[in-house]
Enzyme design. Sequence first.
Site, PDB file in Angstrom:
ATOM      1  N   THR A  61      43.530  47.890  81.267  1.00  0.00           N
ATOM      2  CA  THR A  61      44.701  47.994  80.408  1.00  0.00           C
ATOM      3  C   THR A  61      45.970  47.854  81.247  1.00  0.00           C
ATOM      4  OG1 THR A  61      45.704  49.273  78.632  1.00  0.00           O
ATOM      5  CG2 THR A  61      44.652  50.556  80.372  1.00  0.00           C
ATOM      6  N   LYS A  65      46.101  43.621  83.591  1.00  0.00           N
ATOM      7  CA  LYS A  65      45.313  42.547  82.975  1.00  0.00           C
ATOM      8  C   LYS A  65      45.450  41.223  83.740  1.00  0.00           C
ATOM      9  CE  LYS A  65      45.412  44.697  78.449  1.00  0.00           C
ATOM     10  NZ  LYS A  65      45.618  44.573  77.018  1.00  0.00           N
ATOM     11  N   ASP A 101      41.275  41.207  73.266  1.00  0.00           N
ATOM     12  CA  ASP A 101      42.424  41.712  72.496  1.00  0.00           C
ATOM     13  C   ASP A 101      42.678  40.877  71.230  1.00  0.00           C
ATOM     14  OD1 ASP A 101      43.061  43.867  74.151  1.00  0.00           O
ATOM     15  OD2 ASP A 101      44.294  42.631  75.466  1.00  0.00           O
TER      16      ASP A 101
END
Length: 269
Positions: A61, A65, A101
């Site tokens: 996170t 990334k 995501d």
Amino acid sequence: MKKFAVVGNPVNHSLSPVIHQQFARQFDIQLEYTKIQVEAGEFQNVVNTFRHQGGAGLNVTVPYKTDAYAISQQLSTSATLAKAVNTLIFNAESIKGDNTDGTGLVNDLIHNHGFNITNKSILILGAGGAVSGVLGPLLIQQPQVIVIANRTVAKAIDLQQNFSHLGSIIGCGLDQIKSLKFDLIINGTAASLAGQTPSIDIDLLKDVQFAYDMMYASEATVFMRWAQANGVEWVADGLGMLVEQAAAAFEIWHGVKPDTRQVLIKLRA
Ligand code: ATR
């Protein structure tokens, strides 16, 4: 027992361990899932140590990334498009990077909220890592257009250039948004961390059916309250996206698809 963790900074409030343990229970899978706070400059060391201690995978996170993308020896299509990795898969030979995501956002919009993206006009506020991570999977759903509006115009134009081969996408400044009929507005800025709402012309909200904040909080976010105050009744936060991106990572690691609905209900409660 297979070992997993989420790495980031800050990471102490991460819900990922709870979510992954609840998914694991659905299949009687035993796993260890911890949180590792990574200090600046330590990402590569932490990953190497975790891997050498037998770690099977990591969720990555903010703000790592891009580092996770850089250390991946193999990349999925979505990670390549996003230039960011939120899921690392370790095996004896290599480190594979994926990005769930965008799948998480798309699955939350379509399956949890019943919002069909195809042919819709979408306004996205922000052009940072969170937004670049979701553009590929959103464009694959063939919206009519995605307008990316950002405080720093150059970043919005960069995203337009990087993603225009996948569909209709326009980058502009927050005060340059062409007056279109938008069906969906998505907040992908970090403005709400500072308690701020985006400074855009509120006339742009007049046809919006659904306002979605990629952030989540225990109460309605500032963005959700701002949208409602300007006439958008249907609003949501990004908790569903968080659970769906975790489900996609879980499926990559364990080969089975968890039921996200019961986990979301528990987390909301
Ligand atoms: P993330 O990984 O969360 O996307 P990021 O890459 O640092 O984090 O991007 C943050 C985004 O929020 C950017 O689009 C940023 O705008 P700039 O590119 O102009 O910096 C946006 N943002 C942060 N604070 C903001 C604010 N107060 N008003 C508007 N946009 C803001």
